[in-house]
Scaffold this motif. Structure first.
Motif, PDB file in Angstrom:
ATOM      1  N   MET A  55       0.820  -1.208   0.000  1.00  0.00           N
ATOM      2  CA  MET A  55       0.000   0.000   0.000  1.00  0.00           C
ATOM      3  C   MET A  55       0.859   1.265   0.000  1.00  0.00           C
ATOM      4  O   MET A  55       0.502   2.251  -0.647  1.00  0.00           O
ATOM      5  CB  MET A  55      -0.968  -0.016   1.186  1.00  0.00           C
ATOM      6  CG  MET A  55      -2.109  -1.005   0.993  1.00  0.00           C
ATOM      7  SD  MET A  55      -3.295  -1.012   2.359  1.00  0.00           S
ATOM      8  CE  MET A  55      -3.983   0.641   2.258  1.00  0.00           C
ATOM      9  N   CYS A  56       1.980   1.230   0.704  1.00  0.00           N
ATOM     10  CA  CYS A  56       2.879   2.394   0.695  1.00  0.00           C
ATOM     11  C   CYS A  56       3.415   2.647  -0.707  1.00  0.00           C
ATOM     12  O   CYS A  56       3.434   3.793  -1.173  1.00  0.00           O
ATOM     13  CB  CYS A  56       4.033   2.185   1.682  1.00  0.00           C
ATOM     14  SG  CYS A  56       3.591   2.467   3.409  1.00  0.00           S
ATOM     15  N   ILE A  57       3.834   1.589  -1.377  1.00  0.00           N
ATOM     16  CA  ILE A  57       4.352   1.737  -2.750  1.00  0.00           C
ATOM     17  C   ILE A  57       3.263   2.262  -3.676  1.00  0.00           C
ATOM     18  O   ILE A  57       3.508   3.157  -4.489  1.00  0.00           O
ATOM     19  CB  ILE A  57       4.912   0.390  -3.278  1.00  0.00           C
ATOM     20  CG1 ILE A  57       6.243   0.086  -2.631  1.00  0.00           C
ATOM     21  CG2 ILE A  57       5.046   0.381  -4.779  1.00  0.00           C
ATOM     22  CD1 ILE A  57       7.368   0.999  -3.074  1.00  0.00           C
ATOM     23  N   ILE A  58       2.049   1.724  -3.551  1.00  0.00           N
ATOM     24  CA  ILE A  58       0.939   2.189  -4.389  1.00  0.00           C
ATOM     25  C   ILE A  58       0.680   3.664  -4.139  1.00  0.00           C
ATOM     26  O   ILE A  58       0.527   4.450  -5.087  1.00  0.00           O
ATOM     27  CB  ILE A  58      -0.325   1.336  -4.161  1.00  0.00           C
ATOM     28  CG1 ILE A  58      -0.111  -0.070  -4.734  1.00  0.00           C
ATOM     29  CG2 ILE A  58      -1.556   2.001  -4.770  1.00  0.00           C
ATOM     30  CD1 ILE A  58      -1.164  -1.088  -4.328  1.00  0.00           C
ATOM     31  N   GLU A  59       0.650   4.061  -2.868  1.00  0.00           N
ATOM     32  CA  GLU A  59       0.441   5.487  -2.568  1.00  0.00           C
ATOM     33  C   GLU A  59       1.553   6.345  -3.147  1.00  0.00           C
ATOM     34  O   GLU A  59       1.302   7.427  -3.683  1.00  0.00           O
ATOM     35  CB  GLU A  59       0.341   5.721  -1.055  1.00  0.00           C
ATOM     36  CG  GLU A  59      -1.035   5.492  -0.510  1.00  0.00           C
ATOM     37  CD  GLU A  59      -1.218   6.104   0.861  1.00  0.00           C
ATOM     38  OE1 GLU A  59      -1.309   7.355   0.972  1.00  0.00           O
ATOM     39  OE2 GLU A  59      -1.263   5.317   1.822  1.00  0.00           O
ATOM     40  N   ALA A  60       2.789   5.877  -3.043  1.00  0.00           N
ATOM     41  CA  ALA A  60       3.922   6.643  -3.583  1.00  0.00           C
ATOM     42  C   ALA A  60       3.789   6.802  -5.095  1.00  0.00           C
ATOM     43  O   ALA A  60       4.051   7.889  -5.637  1.00  0.00           O
ATOM     44  CB  ALA A  60       5.244   5.967  -3.234  1.00  0.00           C
TER      45      ALA A  60
END
Length: 177
Positions: A54-59
């Motif tokens: 989820m962090c990568i997707i948000e980034a």
């Protein structure tokens, strides 16, 4: 791009430590050790992977650039990886990601364990997750996943506290008499 590469690098380092954990788990079980809190370990694994994804997707969605939050995040991540290395090195062959005890498990009386209860959780996992969230500007992930992660970590800590009280400390006292 820089943010994604840093997260990928951290993920690869975590995979290396997972390999060490798997090797230690195998030896512990071969020597009659036992795993505890299996269901909660699965929840921790799922949440850890979900958090990274989820962090990568948000980034990616936010087109996050490396800024002051990223710098703070990298500092926290660096500290957390140093603590992961330190704790795994202090515990050597009994360090695992899972909650496992060897036969006649002894309390490690190193100053770090006396000073900070559960340093792997408070000095490794917590700064790692906060650091990744800051690096990726992952506000939504932090708001949604971190509270869930806190609940499963609370359960894990309670499991460890019970094992310390009922198994590890008595083992240590019995062998020191």
């Amino acid at each position: 791009m820089v943010v994604s590469l840093i997260v990928l690098g951290v993920f690869i380092i975590r995979l290396y430590f997972l390999k060490i954990s798997k090797q230690n788990e195998k030896k512990i079980l071969e020597n009659g050790g036992k795993e505890y809190g299996v269901a909660n370990s699965k929840r921790i694994t799922i949440l850890h992977i979900l958090f990274y994804m989820m962090c990568i997707i948000e980034a990616i969605v936010r087109k996050t650039e490396f800024d002051i939050y990223g710098i703070i995040g990298v500092i926290l991540i660096g500290f957390s990886l140093f603590m992961l290395y330190t704790v795994s090195n202090l515990l050597k062959g009994i360090w695992t990601i899972k909650l496992m005890l060897v036969n006649n498990h002894q309390y490690n009386d190193h100053w770090l364990f006396r000073t900070v209860k559960h340093p792997n959780y408070f000095l490794n996992i917590t700064p790692e997750l906060i650091g990744i969230a800051l690096l990726c500007h992952a506000k939504l992930t932090a708001i949604v996943v971190l509270p869930l992660y806190a609940i499963v970590m609370y359960i894990r800590i309670k499991e460890e506290e019970r094992l310390l009280k009922e198994v590890i400390i008595p083992n240590t006292k019995n062998l020191n008499i």
